[in-house]
Write a protein that holds these residues in place. Structure first.
Motif, PDB file in Angstrom:
ATOM      1  N   UNK A  70       0.810  -1.223   0.000  1.00 49.13           N
ATOM      2  CA  UNK A  70       0.000   0.000   0.000  1.00 49.13           C
ATOM      3  C   UNK A  70       0.840   1.269   0.000  1.00 49.13           C
ATOM      4  N   UNK A  71       2.146   1.133   0.214  1.00 53.20           N
ATOM      5  CA  UNK A  71       2.981   2.328   0.368  1.00 53.20           C
ATOM      6  C   UNK A  71       3.157   3.050  -0.961  1.00 53.20           C
ATOM      7  N   UNK A  72       3.064   4.369  -0.939  1.00 48.48           N
ATOM      8  CA  UNK A  72       3.380   5.134  -2.145  1.00 48.48           C
ATOM      9  C   UNK A  72       4.900   5.201  -2.359  1.00 48.48           C
ATOM     10  N   UNK A  73       5.310   5.907  -3.390  1.00 50.11           N
ATOM     11  CA  UNK A  73       6.740   6.090  -3.629  1.00 50.11           C
ATOM     12  C   UNK A  73       7.373   6.789  -2.428  1.00 50.11           C
ATOM     13  N   UNK A  74       8.639   6.471  -2.177  1.00 51.54           N
ATOM     14  CA  UNK A  74       9.313   6.981  -0.981  1.00 51.54           C
ATOM     15  C   UNK A  74       9.247   8.499  -0.886  1.00 51.54           C
ATOM     16  N   UNK A  75       9.382   9.181  -2.029  1.00 50.43           N
ATOM     17  CA  UNK A  75       9.390  10.641  -1.988  1.00 50.43           C
ATOM     18  C   UNK A  75       8.035  11.218  -1.582  1.00 50.43           C
ATOM     19  N   UNK A  76       6.993  10.396  -1.604  1.00 47.02           N
ATOM     20  CA  UNK A  76       5.664  10.877  -1.205  1.00 47.02           C
ATOM     21  C   UNK A  76       5.337  10.512   0.238  1.00 47.02           C
ATOM     22  N   UNK A  77       6.278   9.876   0.920  1.00 50.73           N
ATOM     23  CA  UNK A  77       6.076   9.525   2.320  1.00 50.73           C
ATOM     24  C   UNK A  77       6.756  10.591   3.178  1.00 50.73           C
ATOM     25  N   UNK A  78       6.059  11.164   4.142  1.00 51.71           N
ATOM     26  CA  UNK A  78       6.675  12.206   4.983  1.00 51.71           C
ATOM     27  C   UNK A  78       7.944  11.699   5.678  1.00 51.71           C
ATOM     28  N   UNK A  79       8.887  12.608   5.883  1.00 52.67           N
ATOM     29  CA  UNK A  79      10.163  12.235   6.497  1.00 52.67           C
ATOM     30  C   UNK A  79       9.976  11.656   7.886  1.00 52.67           C
ATOM     31  N   UNK A  80       8.928  12.091   8.590  1.00 51.43           N
ATOM     32  CA  UNK A  80       8.718  11.599   9.954  1.00 51.43           C
ATOM     33  C   UNK A  80       8.459  10.100   9.998  1.00 51.43           C
ATOM     34  N   UNK A  81       7.959   9.517   8.897  1.00 50.52           N
ATOM     35  CA  UNK A  81       7.708   8.071   8.871  1.00 50.52           C
ATOM     36  C   UNK A  81       9.004   7.265   8.929  1.00 50.52           C
ATOM     37  N   UNK A  82      10.134   7.907   8.656  1.00 57.54           N
ATOM     38  CA  UNK A  82      11.410   7.199   8.730  1.00 57.54           C
ATOM     39  C   UNK A  82      11.723   6.684  10.119  1.00 57.54           C
ATOM     40  N   UNK A  83      11.071   7.254  11.155  1.00 59.34           N
ATOM     41  CA  UNK A  83      11.302   6.778  12.526  1.00 59.34           C
ATOM     42  C   UNK A  83      10.845   5.345  12.719  1.00 59.34           C
ATOM     43  N   UNK A  84      10.040   4.814  11.795  1.00 62.20           N
ATOM     44  CA  UNK A  84       9.530   3.451  11.919  1.00 62.20           C
ATOM     45  C   UNK A  84      10.427   2.418  11.275  1.00 62.20           C
TER      46      UNK A  84
END
Length: 958
Positions: free
Chosen positions: A95-109
């Motif tokens: 379900x994930x979109x392209x990485x560039x469309x994911x907010x930077x804060x999601x990187x904490x996961x």
């Protein structure tokens, strides 16, 4: 007959049971989940069919193309904060979109989701520490779910959730992404008494839908319908009645009976067979019958599964059962075919329901059960890392309580190290219940539980256990003091419970051998402003300094120093400035610097209220920079809230509600604590903009929260705001009702420098309602209370109050007081307050010096207009016209304006753009409702728009 529902879209369960008696509940659940953002809670006892209803609903949603992510909580689990949510998110890869469309804060996961880490942004930099990590994870989960888009997140069996998961879900529910539906299931009877499902009281925020659905037992007709669906013509009315009598409508029991009848064949006299069962009616009988029908190897595997309590692999089940691989495989196959066990996840097998597992566990003979728990300990100890919580559980079940105490305390230490305070607290409560616990270990466990309870969300059960410990004579006095300190802080911080301060006062004597803790207790007590405690603040701090005279504990000294600066700022004491300069800013221990950040923030907040905006602003910025450097998430959040309030005072109103909303979304975990600050600020802003109805709503919400604070400042500010709005609505009686109790609190607390807005509003309301003695007494008390204090904002308000008292009898003298207020406010630098003071001055001068009055009124009008304070501008404009200093404006809609807005229509349009109701506009502009309706119709016609879009098309509606 009850109609089956949901089967067209939902897959038929492997046993072919229809869904009956749940039409309404399934409809409510689907309606809630189909309209995000939504929070749906499914409640009911064990075996009532919560999981079945979830399967039906999510299958229907999946058939519609709505993705579902699901996780479950388990009764026996190792410390793994956020585990159920992480399990659910592991299925989000597709379900994930392209990485560039994911907010930077999601990187904490990334660390929690290694399987999709390469699809996430890099982990964001930031401060370390458990609170900072929690903040990043909360933001990460929210931003990832928002990036996924429309999705349903399901977390089942919330009653078994760890504290971190419960807190994460609570924060998520308070600030849902716009396209997320959250579905939670819970057995309320398994929660501690009085404990909400999410660990804290939850109210759906505005704009969030959902439902709380309590599942009831099936009715007699429901049970008959289910029997007919399974047995067809063999399901006689008599059989249906017998099934209902045995099950009392619990679906799990009905299904077990029907499964038995179907597998064995209804045959002759099924009613007699049910009624002649060897054991009492209910689930136990149904489960035991199926267990007794298994071959010996199947019985052993089922017993092993019951002992393990969580799904296990074939190898683990074989080891616990004491079987070789081949007979273990045969036994597992038999148990699966008999539907005693099920494959919970690939390669892991267990009971389909915890109630069945509990029945099976009791059915295992005692000696065999003990041997199996011993084997489970050996199997689990061989793992790396060893699951300490489960090892402790199985050790206790063997009866070796001494070994269990050792292993339980190992599990506590691991849980605390991993930040899973909820698991640690549950184990500690078990340990403290052990009568054989040595006194020294009892003290250690009590101290640990007290320490983690203060910072917990789900604190009620631990607080109750700690309260019982206070009467335990085996505990050292100092440990009782630590417990009382924790309970006192908990009561005052979490619920505004005044008994918390009584606990703190008793803790002082009990902690006589711990000067560092005594100083901290006294420091906490010094912040109490209710029940006459303000007068004791400085003596308590002096005593704390005396206690620490020979101490080398620099953190305790820094704590007392920070509290002293807080008190000095609250009292507007001129001696605060050199102490602020001497605060350690660099090179000190991190714990000392945390107290410096606290001191700077509290001092800046108090000094802003006192009117030292120009000097307090840099202090606030410095505290925020230090808090960010130290990773103090709470302090950063509060600092940024304070900056927004600072912007309000400074007239920087543009986008203020949106900035508040963004800050709340960024720090959802702080929403309950920060709510009073936010609602107060929104109420003050709405009042100044003429949106009086909205202002009252915000201020009432703030009032409900403000009473829980040990500091009276919030309650005083809220009361001042309500009184000001009521005066603007020409309702002086309501204004006086709002102000009078607050004045009594102010007199008792003596915090005259912090009561922004209250004294002049209360004096004005009292004069308008015939309570002149009250007004004069208040002004006299305020003057005495401000003697020797450096509080220009309060001095300006006292001058306003003096002017109001003299306005009718001695307007020239009143003008002198208003001029003092205007001068003081110009020095502070608050545009709205300056404009209000200029208006008062202009009105006082109007009769004797109209030209001079016109200048002040024009100055006020210009200030209000620049700020967008429409109601004030309209009122001031009427005063200007009343002096003949400006021509009356043409009537609205006159020929001279054509399709352009007249001046009056511009005022109406500006108020519409800011969300004002017709009633608000009538109040603000002193017009009749009928006249307002005409103006609104003209505005909408000329702008070519509808009411909700005025702010988008009207240039002055920013």
């Amino acid at each position: 007959m009850t109609r089956s529902v949901g089967r067209d879209n939902a897959p038929t369960p492997r046993w072919g049971f229809a869904l009956v008696g749940r039409d309404r509940e399934l409809g409510l659940l689907l309606d809630a989940l189909r309209h995000p953002p939504a929070v749906a809670v499914l409640e009911g006892e064990g075996g009532i069919g919560k999981s079945r209803l979830v399967r039906e609903a999510t299958a229907a949603l999946a058939a519609e193309g709505r993705p579902v992510l699901a996780g479950s909580c388990h009764p026996l689990r190792e410390p793994f904060p956020y585990g159920p949510v992480v399990d659910a998110l592991r299925g989000a890869g597709a379900l994930l979109p392209a990485t560039e469309r994911i907010p930077a804060t999601a990187g904490a996961l990334a660390e929690l989701l290694p399987d999709v880490a390469d699809r996430l942004p890099p982990p964001p930099p930031g401060p370390h520490g458990p609170r900072a990590r929690q903040h990043r994870i909360v933001l990460g989960v929210r931003s990832l779910l928002a990036a996924i888009g429309p999705v349903v997140l399901v977390v089942e069996d919330l009653h078994w959730a760890d504290e971190a998961t419960r807190e994460l879900l609570l924060l998520l529910a308070r600030d849902l992404p716009g396209r997320l539906s959250l579905l939670l299931t819970v057995r309320t009877e398994d929660l501690p008494p009085g404990t909400p499902a999410l660990g804290a009281a939850y109210r759906r925020p505005p704009g969030v839908g959902g439902a709380t659905i309590a599942l009831e037992r099936l009715t007699g007709p429901d049970v008959r319908a289910l029997a007919e669906a399974v047995l067809g013509h063999d399901a006689t009315p008599e059989l249906g009645a017998a099934l209902y009598e045995r099950s009392q409508g619990l679906p799990l029991v009905v299904e077990e009976d029907l499964r038995t009848l179907r597998d064995e064949g209804a045959g002759r006299d099924p009613v007699g067979r049910l009624r002649s069962a060897r054991v009492p009616a209910g689930l136990s009988e149904a489960v035991i019958e199926r267990l007794d029908a298994l071959p010996p190897n199947g019985t052993s595997i089922a017993a092993a599964a019951a002992v393990l309590a969580v799904p296990g692999t074939e190898a683990v089940l074989a080891a616990v059962a004491g079987l070789d691989p081949e007979p273990a495989a045969d036994g597992l196959t038999a148990a699966l075919r008999a539907a005693v066990l099920a494959e919970a996840e690939p390669g892991h097998y267990g009971f389909r329901h915890v109630l069945a597992q509990q029945v099976a566990h009791r059915h295992v003979p005692g000696p065999l059960r003990v041997r199996m728990h011993e084997r489970a300990v050996r199997v689990l100890q061989a793992r790396t890392p060893a699951p300490l919580v489960r090892i402790a559980h199985h050790t206790l079940a063997t009866g070796d309580r001494r070994a269990w105490l050792d292993r339980a305390q190992d599990a506590v230490r691991e849980s605390v190290a991993l930040g899973d305070d909820g698991t640690a607290a549950r184990l500690l409560r078990q340990i403290l219940d052990a009568p054989e616990l040595p006194d020294a270990r009892r003290a250690e466990a009590a101290r640990t539980l007290a320490g983690i309870t203060v910072n917990g969300v789900d604190f009620s059960a631990s607080a109750a256990r700690l309260r019982l410990l206070l009467d335990d004579p085996r505990l050292p006095v100092a440990v009782r003091g630590e417990i009382r300190f924790a309970l006192g802080v908990l009561a005052t911080n979490q619920g505004g419970d005044r008994t918390g301060f009584q606990d703190l006062e008793r803790a002082v004597d009990e902690l006589a051998t711990r000067p560092d803790l005594v100083a901290r207790v006294l420091s906490t007590l010094a912040l109490d402003e209710r029940d006459g405690a303000t007068a004791l603040a400085r003596s308590r701090l002096d005593r704390a300094d005396l206690v620490l005279r020979d101490s080398t504990d620099e953190v305790a000294r820094a704590t007392v120093r920070a509290t002293r600066l807080t008190v000095l700022a609250r009292d507007a004491d001129p001696g605060i400035w050199p102490l602020l300069d001497r605060l350690p800013r660099e090179g000190a221990d991190a714990a000392v610097l945390r107290q410096t950040a606290r001191a700077l923030f509290n001092a800046a907040s108090g000094l802003i209220m006192a009117g030292h905006d120009r000097r307090a602003g840099p202090l606030l910025a410095e505290s925020l920079e230090l808090a960010e450097r130290l990773g103090l998430t709470n302090a950063v959040c509060f600092g940024r809230f304070a900056l927004l309030h600072f912007d309000f005072f400074g007239g920087r109103w543009s986008g203020l509600p949106e900035r508040l909303a963004a800050l709340r979304a960024e720090y959802p975990e702080m929403a309950p604590v920060a709510e009073v600050k936010e609602e107060l600020l929104l109420g003050q802003l709405a009042s100044a903009q003429g949106k009086f109805g909205r202002a009252v709503d915000h201020l009432r919400t703030a009032s409900a929260r403000a009473g829980q604070h040990a500091q009276v400042g919030y309650a005083l500010n809220v009361a001042a705001g309500l009184a000001t709005v009521r005066l603007a609505q020409d309702e002086p009686g309501k204004a006086y009702t709002a102000a009078a109790p607050a004045v009594a609190s102010l007199r008792e607390a003596g915090t005259w420098a912090q009561a922004i807005g209250l004294v002049p509003a209360a004096v004005d309301a009292a004069l308008r309602t015939g309570h002149r003695d009250f007004a004069e007494g208040l002004a006299g008390d305020a003057e005495a209370g401000l003697a020797g204090r450096d509080a220009p904002a309060a001095e300006a308000e006292l001058a306003l109050a003096r002017g109001l008292l003299l306005l009718e009898r001695e307007p020239d003298a009143a003008a002198g007081h208003f001029a003092d207020a205007h001068r003081l406010r110009l020095g502070i630098g608050r545009p709205y307050d300056c404009a209000r003071a200029a208006e008062h001055l202009g009105r006082a001068l109007a009769q004797r010096r109209p030209e001079e009055a016109g200048g002040y009124l024009a100055q006020a009008l210009d200030g209000f207009a620049r700020l967008g304070a429409s109601a004030d501008a309209a009122r001031c404009g009427r005063a200007v016209r009343g002096l003949g200093l400006a021509r009356p404006e043409p009537s609205s809609g006159g020929r001279g304006y054509g399709d352009r807005l007249s001046p009056r229509e511009q005022q109406v349009a500006e108020l519409l753009a800011r969300g004002a109701t017709n009633h608000d506009i009538a109040r603000a502009l002193v017009l009749s409702q009928r006249t307002v309706e005409k103006h609104v119709a003209q505005v909408l016609r000329k702008l070519g728009t509808v009411r909700r879009n005025v702010g988008k098309v009207f240039p002055g509606g920013g």
